[in-house]
Design a protein around this motif. Structure first.
Motif, PDB file in Angstrom:
ATOM      1  N   LEU A 210       3.569  -3.598  57.030  1.00 21.10           N
ATOM      2  CA  LEU A 210       2.131  -3.862  57.121  1.00 21.10           C
ATOM      3  C   LEU A 210       1.850  -5.188  57.833  1.00 21.10           C
ATOM      4  O   LEU A 210       0.847  -5.313  58.550  1.00 21.10           O
ATOM      5  CB  LEU A 210       1.495  -3.864  55.729  1.00 21.10           C
ATOM      6  N   THR A 211       2.721  -6.153  57.644  1.00 15.43           N
ATOM      7  CA  THR A 211       2.561  -7.421  58.363  1.00 15.43           C
ATOM      8  C   THR A 211       2.648  -7.194  59.864  1.00 15.43           C
ATOM      9  O   THR A 211       1.855  -7.737  60.649  1.00 15.43           O
ATOM     10  CB  THR A 211       3.620  -8.437  57.910  1.00 15.43           C
ATOM     11  N   ASP A 212       3.604  -6.377  60.283  1.00 20.70           N
ATOM     12  CA  ASP A 212       3.746  -6.067  61.709  1.00 20.70           C
ATOM     13  C   ASP A 212       2.506  -5.353  62.247  1.00 20.70           C
ATOM     14  O   ASP A 212       2.068  -5.609  63.375  1.00 20.70           O
ATOM     15  CB  ASP A 212       4.986  -5.198  61.942  1.00 20.70           C
ATOM     16  N   GLY A 232       2.826  -0.635  45.827  1.00 17.39           N
ATOM     17  CA  GLY A 232       3.077  -1.151  47.165  1.00 17.39           C
ATOM     18  C   GLY A 232       1.967  -2.049  47.673  1.00 17.39           C
ATOM     19  O   GLY A 232       0.867  -2.099  47.101  1.00 17.39           O
ATOM     20  N   PRO A 233       2.234  -2.777  48.765  1.00 10.87           N
ATOM     21  CA  PRO A 233       1.233  -3.681  49.343  1.00 10.87           C
ATOM     22  C   PRO A 233       0.154  -2.898  50.086  1.00 10.87           C
ATOM     23  O   PRO A 233       0.308  -1.702  50.372  1.00 10.87           O
ATOM     24  CB  PRO A 233       2.059  -4.533  50.307  1.00 10.87           C
ATOM     25  N   LYS A 234      -0.940  -3.590  50.426  1.00 14.04           N
ATOM     26  CA  LYS A 234      -2.078  -2.938  51.070  1.00 14.04           C
ATOM     27  C   LYS A 234      -2.639  -3.827  52.167  1.00 14.04           C
ATOM     28  O   LYS A 234      -2.572  -5.054  52.081  1.00 14.04           O
ATOM     29  CB  LYS A 234      -3.214  -2.684  50.063  1.00 14.04           C
ATOM     30  N   ILE A 235      -3.233  -3.186  53.161  1.00 18.95           N
ATOM     31  CA  ILE A 235      -4.209  -3.851  54.016  1.00 18.95           C
ATOM     32  C   ILE A 235      -5.563  -3.494  53.442  1.00 18.95           C
ATOM     33  O   ILE A 235      -5.919  -2.316  53.374  1.00 18.95           O
ATOM     34  CB  ILE A 235      -4.109  -3.368  55.477  1.00 18.95           C
ATOM     35  N   ASP A 236      -6.297  -4.480  52.984  1.00 18.72           N
ATOM     36  CA  ASP A 236      -7.630  -4.257  52.428  1.00 18.72           C
ATOM     37  C   ASP A 236      -8.677  -4.786  53.396  1.00 18.72           C
ATOM     38  O   ASP A 236      -8.557  -5.910  53.903  1.00 18.72           O
ATOM     39  CB  ASP A 236      -7.786  -4.961  51.074  1.00 18.72           C
ATOM     40  N   LEU A 249     -13.562  -2.225  50.646  1.00 21.13           N
ATOM     41  CA  LEU A 249     -14.175  -0.947  51.000  1.00 21.13           C
ATOM     42  C   LEU A 249     -13.116   0.044  51.488  1.00 21.13           C
ATOM     43  O   LEU A 249     -13.116   1.198  51.088  1.00 21.13           O
ATOM     44  CB  LEU A 249     -15.252  -1.158  52.074  1.00 21.13           C
ATOM     45  N   SER A 250     -12.213  -0.409  52.348  1.00 13.73           N
ATOM     46  CA  SER A 250     -11.227   0.486  52.952  1.00 13.73           C
ATOM     47  C   SER A 250      -9.830  -0.095  52.781  1.00 13.73           C
ATOM     48  O   SER A 250      -9.670  -1.301  52.589  1.00 13.73           O
ATOM     49  CB  SER A 250     -11.529   0.661  54.440  1.00 13.73           C
ATOM     50  N   THR A 251      -8.832   0.778  52.888  1.00 12.14           N
ATOM     51  CA  THR A 251      -7.476   0.304  52.614  1.00 12.14           C
ATOM     52  C   THR A 251      -6.428   1.146  53.337  1.00 12.14           C
ATOM     53  O   THR A 251      -6.650   2.325  53.628  1.00 12.14           O
ATOM     54  CB  THR A 251      -7.205   0.333  51.090  1.00 12.14           C
ATOM     55  N   VAL A 252      -5.315   0.509  53.656  1.00 14.06           N
ATOM     56  CA  VAL A 252      -4.115   1.182  54.183  1.00 14.06           C
ATOM     57  C   VAL A 252      -2.938   0.672  53.359  1.00 14.06           C
ATOM     58  O   VAL A 252      -2.778  -0.538  53.193  1.00 14.06           O
ATOM     59  CB  VAL A 252      -3.880   0.871  55.679  1.00 14.06           C
TER      60      VAL A 252
END
Length: 412
Positions: A210-212, A232-236, A249-252
Motif C-alpha cells: 500500500l505504501t508503494d 490488514g492496513p488500509k488506505i483511507d 468515506l472510502s478505503t482500499v
C-alpha cells in the motif's frame, strides 16, 4: 452531544424531505423518504455502472451468517463488541453480519479457480449491521443498519499493487463526479494490543504494497497507527463536515489473513495450488455516510445528475398547464426527473424560491406556450432567453447523462 452547523445534514435532510427517524423503528435506523430514496438509488446505480465498466461482477449474499463464519474470518475474536448478539435458530447461532468480506470469501471458494480467472473482482451493495452505542448515533453518519458499497478483488501477489492503484483511481473519479473534496489520504497502520491479527510478516508485506501504491499515485498522505482493520492496513480517504469533524468515506485494504483462514486457493500455471490475496475496496463507503456528506458538501444543491428532481416546470397560470405537462412527458422520455409546480402552489416568485435547489427551472408563460418554448432559469442564477423546449431538454441532458457537477455552460 454533537453541535449542529449551518449545513448539518441532520437538519437539512429533514427539511428537504430526504430521510427521517421514528422511535418505533429505533435509534440509528433512519428511513428514506421519496426524494432521499431517489438520491440513494441514483448513487447506487452510478456506482454499479462504474464497477461494471471496471470489470467487477456483482453478487448478492445474505445479511445473516452462522457464528462459525465469523469465527473463521476473525471478526468474532477481534470485532465482537461491535456485532449484534447471536440469535438461536434451529440449534445453531446466527449473527447479523458486521462485514461482507467473509461472504465473498465463501463465494470465491464455492468452486475451483484457475490463475486465468484472476483478478476476480466481486462487488456488492449489501446490508451489514453494527451494534453502535446510542450516544454515538446521529443522522446518517453513524447508524446501525448500513448499506455498504463493498468489493473484494481476489488476485495473485504480483497483481495486488495494480488492483489497489486501480481502486484508488475509481475513488478519485467518483469524487470528481460527486463534487467531493477529500481533506487527506491516510495510510492506516496497526497499533499495539490484541485488536489486530498477530502476523508480523503479513503486516509488513501488505503495508509495503500500500505504501508503494500511495507513493506511485503522487498523492500526499500520512501514516497513522491504530487505524488499520484487524486483518490488514488500509488506505483511507478522509473527508470533513462543516464543523471540521473528520471521517473515513472510502478505503482500499490488502488482506493476507482471510484467504488463509478460509483456505482459499487457485491453480497456478505450474499446476500447483497457490493462495490468492484479497484486496478490499469501497468507492463511497456506506451509502448513508456518503449521502450525509453530499448533503453537507452541497447544502442540498446536489449535482444535476444526482438531484431528486432535475427540472421543475413552472406554468405562469392554469392556461399554460398543458404545455408544462407536455414538457414533463418529454422529460420522462429522456430519462430526466421532473415535476410541475403549478399556480396552486402560490405566486411564480414563491414557486421559484421554493425550487431554488432544483438545477433547472423551466418557466412557461403565454408567449412560450404558444411558441413551444421555455424560459430556463439555472440554479446558479443565470436566466436564458426563451428557446425551443426540445433544445433546452437536449442541452440539460448533457450534464445529467455525463454525471457532471456543472449545470450547463450555455451559449448566450
Amino acid at each position: 452531544m454533537r453541535r449542529p452547523h449551518m449545513n448539518d445534514h441532520r437538519r437539512l435532510g429533514r427539511e428537504l424531505g430526504l430521510f427521517d427517524t421514528d422511535p418505533l423503528i429505533g435509534a440509528g435506523l433512519p428511513y428514506w423518504l421519496p426524494d432521499g430514496a431517489t438520491v440513494r438509488h441514483t448513487l447506487e446505480e452510478y456506482i454499479r455502472d462504474v464497477e461494471r465498466r471496471a470489470g467487477y461482477r456483482h453478487v448478492y449474499s445474505p445479511v445473516l451468517g452462522k457464528r462459525e463464519l465469523y469465527e473463521i474470518s476473525g471478526h468474532w475474536a477481534h470485532y465482537r463488541d461491535d456485532m449484534f448478539p447471536p440469535m438461536e435458530l434451529g440449534g445453531e447461532q446466527v449473527v447479523l453480519r458486521p462485514s461482507l468480506c467473509p461472504h465473498h470469501a465463501v463465494i470465491y471458494r464455492s468452486r475451483a479457480r484457475s490463475y486465468r480467472e484472476l483478478p476476480l473482482r466481486l462487488a456488492e451493495l449489501g446490508g451489514m449491521y453494527r451494534s453502535e452505542l446510542s450516544g454515538v448515533l446521529g443522522g446518517l453518519t453513524r447508524v446501525r443498519a448500513i448499506q455498504l458499497n463493498d468489493a473484494h478483488v481476489f488476485c495473485t501477489l504480483d497483481q495486488v499493487a495494480e488492483e489497489a492503484a486501480a481502486a484508488l483511481e475509481l475513488i478519485r473519479r467518483a469524487y470528481r463526479a460527486l463534487g467531493i473534496t477529500p481533506v487527506r489520504y491516510r495510510l492506516s497502520l496497526p497499533g499495539p494490543g490484541a485488536k489486530y491479527v498477530a502476523a508480523p510478516g503479513k503486516w509488513r508485506r501488505s503495508t509495503a504494497l500500500l505504501t508503494d501504491v500511495l507513493d506511485g499515485s503522487g498523492l500526499p498522505y500520512e501514516a497513522v497507527e491504530g487505524e488499520a482493520a484487524f486483518y490488514g492496513p488500509k488506505i483511507d480517504v478522509q473527508v470533513a463536515d462543516g464543523a471540521g469533524r473528520e471521517s473515513t468515506l472510502s478505503t482500499v485494504q490488502v488482506d493476507f489473513h482471510q484467504p488463509e483462514r478460509f483456505e482459499l486457493h487457485y491453480i497456478g500455471a505450474d499446476g500447483d495450488r497457490h493462495r490468492p490475496v484479497m484486496v478490499h475496496r469501497s468507492i463511497i463507503g456506506s451509502v448513508e455516510r456518503a449521502v450525509a456528506h453530499l448533503i453537507e458538501e452541497h447544502g442540498g444543491a446536489f449535482p444535476p445528475w444526482l438531484a431528486p428532481f432535475q427540472l421543475v416546470a413552472l406554468p405562469v397560470s392554469e392556461a399554460e398547464l398543458p404545455g408544462a405537462q407536455a414538457l414533463l412527458r418529454e422529460c420522462a422520455r429522456l430519462g430526466l426527473r421532473a415535476e410541475i409546480a403549478g399556480p396552486e402552489r402560490g405566486s411564480l416568485g414563491a414557486r421559484i424560491r421554493a425550487a431554488r435547489l432544483v438545477p433547472y427551472q423551466a418557466v412557461i408563460g403565454a408567449r412560450e406556450a404558444t411558441a413551444g418554448q421555455v424560459a430556463l432559469r439555472l440554479r446558479d442564477g443565470r436566466r436564458l432567453e426563451p428557446r425551443p423546449a426540445a433544445d433546452v431538454l437536449s442541452r440539460v441532458s448533457g450534464p445529467v447523462q455525463g454525471n457532471s457537477t456543472e449545470l450547463w455552460a450555455v451559449d448566450s
